[in-house]
Design an enzyme around this catalytic site. Structure first.
Site, short mmCIF file in Angstrom:
data_model
loop_
_atom_site.label_atom_id
_atom_site.label_comp_id
_atom_site.label_asym_id
_atom_site.label_seq_id
_atom_site.Cartn_x
_atom_site.Cartn_y
_atom_site.Cartn_z
N GLU A 129 34.47 56.48 46.45
CA GLU A 129 33.34 55.57 46.75
C GLU A 129 33.68 54.70 47.14
O GLU A 129 33.36 53.30 46.24
CB GLU A 129 31.79 56.34 47.02
N GLU A 169 30.71 45.73 43.63
CA GLU A 169 29.78 47.00 43.62
C GLU A 169 30.56 47.40 42.13
O GLU A 169 31.26 48.05 41.66
CB GLU A 169 29.61 47.89 43.72
N ASP A 171 31.07 54.51 52.99
CA ASP A 171 29.80 54.35 52.96
C ASP A 171 29.36 53.37 54.39
O ASP A 171 29.97 51.71 53.75
CB ASP A 171 29.16 54.20 51.84
N GLU A 227 21.74 58.21 52.60
CA GLU A 227 21.31 56.65 51.14
C GLU A 227 20.41 55.67 51.11
O GLU A 227 20.69 54.74 51.98
CB GLU A 227 22.63 56.55 50.31
MN MN Z 1 26.49 55.16 49.13
#
Ligand code: MN
Length: 289
Positions: free
Chosen positions: A146, A152, A179, A240
């Protein structure tokens, strides 16, 4: 095409009861698939989860972010081995419940790094992920990296970086996972990164700019869904969202979920399911391909 929902819309607890609740709610909201956060693969009774999935009719995938103790990009081979061990356990657990994809920040720790990734960090990560992708293939599971924002991970922040990383592993069982929440921070737009990933794109998260209700933030979903149609994407599309109303202690704190973006997960989930299906219906009506 399967439209899914991340378990954190429903609960912060992923023990047996928590997973059962998330499965029931995901099916009720109209989704085809549930993505279970698998930070601890021994937390739930897998045969009970398997039965709950069978009666719901949902497909299942799993995701996680590694910690500093399981960071496969670490300089320290002991830490890399711990990460590889955890991911192998996740693959086995997912196989037991009939899962199809293991995705997330599995190539480094999911945290703010204070320095850039070094060539050694990248080498350790690629070697571990290559072995895991081979193991996943034996279990009929696709492995996905991802692409996340700079706060992150320090390794994969753009689609271009992910494609280069996947190509370097030399395995077909490793896919790019995009994402929209992260793309909205790091990418130049919401269209070209999808074309860059092309046939390597194998998993998608749909998140709003503040991780709340779809359509209430700044993400350009129209461009993103047109791009998916252009590359004829047919993998999972998973909603999400996180709110401080639902707290998983590790995940929420890591992701910086300090605000209450919503309180009613049922309303949020139903809304997201129809938002995603409407976007797909809209792009298919203009036959982009
Ligand atoms: Mn995600």
């Amino acid at each position: 095409m399967q439209i899914g929902c991340h378990g954190s819309v429903w609960t912060g607890q992923f023990d047996t009861a928590g997973v059962q609740l998330a499965i029931a709610k995901t099916a009720e909201a109209g989704f085809d698939l549930i993505e279970i956060p698998l930070m601890d693969p021994d937390q739930a009774d897998l045969s009970a989860v398997r039965r709950a999935l069978a009666s719901s009719g949902l497909a299942v995938t799993a995701s996680l972010g590694l910690s500093e103790h399981t960071d496969v990009s670490s300089d320290d081979p002991v830490v890399v081995a711990a990460g590889e061990h955890l991911l192998n356990r996740c693959l086995e657990a997912l196989s037991e419940i009939g899962g199809t994809h293991l995705v997330g920040v599995i190539y480094s720790a999911m945290r703010k790094y204070m320095t850039p990734a070094t060539p050694l960090n990248r080498k350790h990560s690629i070697e571990a992920i290559r072995r895991l992708a081979d193991r996943a293939a034996e279990l009929g599971i696709r492995l996905g990296v991802e692409v996340v924002n700079r706060y992150e991970s320090n390794l994969l922040n753009t689609s271009r970086q992910a494609v280069a990383y996947v190509e370097e592993t030399g395995t077909d069982n490793l896919i790019v996972h995009l994402d929209t929440y992260h793309m909205n921070i790091e990418e130049p737009d919401m269209f070209t990164p999808v074309l860059t990933a092309g046939s390597r794109l194998g998993y998608v998260h749909i998140g709003e700019s503040h991780r709340g209700y779809l359509g209430s933030g700044t993400v350009d979903f129209d461009s993103f869904f047109r791009a998916l149609a252009t590359v004829q994407y047919d993998g999972p599309i998973v909603f999400e969202s996180f709110s401080s109303a639902i707290v998983h202690p590790d995940l929420s704190n890591m992701l910086g979920i300090w605000r209450n973006l919503w309180t009613d997960g049922e309303d949020l989930g139903r809304h997201a399911n129809s938002f995603i299906r409407n976007q797909l219906a809209t792009v298919s009506s203009i036959q982009m391909h």
